[in-house]
Motif scaffolding. Structure first.
Motif: not given
Length: 349
Positions: A129-133, A246-252, A257-260
């Motif tokens: 969910x944070x964009x990591x693997x 938040x929903x995928x693709x949204x600013x939130x 992801x950016x905070x992570x």
């Protein structure tokens, strides 16, 4: 991994008998290959029966799974990438043993990732969910083209320390290690309770309807994953974490992801450096590709087909090394690039 890779049907063994087979197989391999780390993947303490035995084998380029199969006197061997499945002849019939080729740098991480049934897969949902693997090679960050998110540039390693990876996604790493060492993951419920202990947990991220097609098909076949979904349904929702993903693709969602990523950069400076180096290297190669490509070469020289391919190779090989090649096509004027192609085309003819 899964007990159904062989033509011969693998028998299921009660825990006490499985421990005997596990001890024999691991001891045999350790004696025959003392230069390698070899260990069985751990299960939760009260698991009653087993359909196969997973063994991690530390290995580099010199790995030959056939030698290990011979040491175990395997009755059947199936090679499938880093996993080699083999039949072990025992009194009860044939028992499947899976040897998992594991790089030395990620051995400890893989040992923990593969252990305790689907534990690694379940906690890895939060990393995803944070964009990591979160996988057997460590905690990685798939780096994508800023202009084309469907194109992955590289997988940059954040850490191969399992405790660091757990902490980063909200888990108590010390508690995990204590429970693992002391056999306190006794049942699947013990595993499930730990999985939802992260403040980032949310039952919705595990539901099969919320997974992509590939993951949905894969996890729907996993008994432990389905048992976890059933367990979630039986829990009081008030007591379960419900992080507001938040929903995928949204600013939130992008902000989450950016905070992570910012947190990860701060904690892992080597990762930050590797991340930015990978981006810079990719940008450099994209720039080279704009100046060195078959379309441009064909336009300049009028060549096509095999002759065009030979010219492209000839131009590339005319430089002392890759750096010199890239520097030329980044820095040279259109006129200089045209002259270079024409020069090599003339030499080719």
């Amino acid at each position: 991994m899964g007990g159904n890779a062989l033509q011969a049907e693998s028998v299921r063994l009660p825990a006490s008998r499985y421990r005997e087979v596990e001890r024999h197989a691991v001891t045999t391999l350790q004696r025959c290959f003392p230069q390698r780390r070899i260990e069985a993947v751990i299960a939760y303490a009260n698991k009653t029966d087993f359909g196969d035995l997973d063994i991690l084998v530390e290995a580099g380029q010199d790995y030959d799974a056939a030698q290990l199969a011979q040491a175990l006197q395997a009755t059947e061997v199936v090679f499938n990438g880093d996993v080699t499945s083999m039949g072990l002849a025992i009194a009860e019939g044939v028992f499947q043993v899976d040897l998992i080729r594991t790089a030395p740098a990620s051995f400890d991480f893989a040992s923990r990732y593969f252990g305790l049934n689907d534990f690694g897969n379940l906690v890895g949902r939060i990393a995803h969910k944070f964009g990591a693997k979160f996988g057997h090679l460590g905690l990685l960050y798939p780096l994508r083209d800023p202009d084309n998110s469907s194109h992955m540039i590289a997988e940059v390693c954040i850490t191969t320390n399992f405790g660091e990876a757990l902490s980063l996604i909200g888990y108590d790493a010390a508690l995990y290690e204590t429970m693992r060492t002391n056999g306190q993951f006794r049942t699947l419920n013990d595993i499930f309770r730990y999985v939802v202990a992260s403040p980032y947990a949310n039952r919705e991220i595990y539901l099969l309807d919320n997974r992509n097609h590939k993951a949905r098909i894969r996890d729907a076949k996993r008994a432990t994953y389905n048992a976890f979904l059933t367990w979630l349904d039986e829990q009081d929702e008030v007591e379960l974490p419900a992080y507001p993903w938040a929903e995928a693709g949204t600013t939130e969602r992008n902000n989450q992801k950016n905070e992570f990523l910012d947190t990860t950069f701060a904690q892992f400076p080597d990762f930050r450096l590797a991340y930015h180096d990978a981006l810079a290297d990719y940008a450099r190669k994209k720039l080279v590709k704009r100046q060195f490509n078959g379309g441009l070469a064909a336009e300049i020289t009028g060549l096509s087909g095999k002759e065009l391919g030979e010219l492209m190779a000839r131009v590339r090989n005319s430089f002392a090394n890759e750096t010199s090649f890239e520097n030329f096509f980044i820095e040279a004027s259109p006129e200089a690039i045209k002259a270079r192609f024409l020069q090599e085309a003339a030499a080719q003819s």
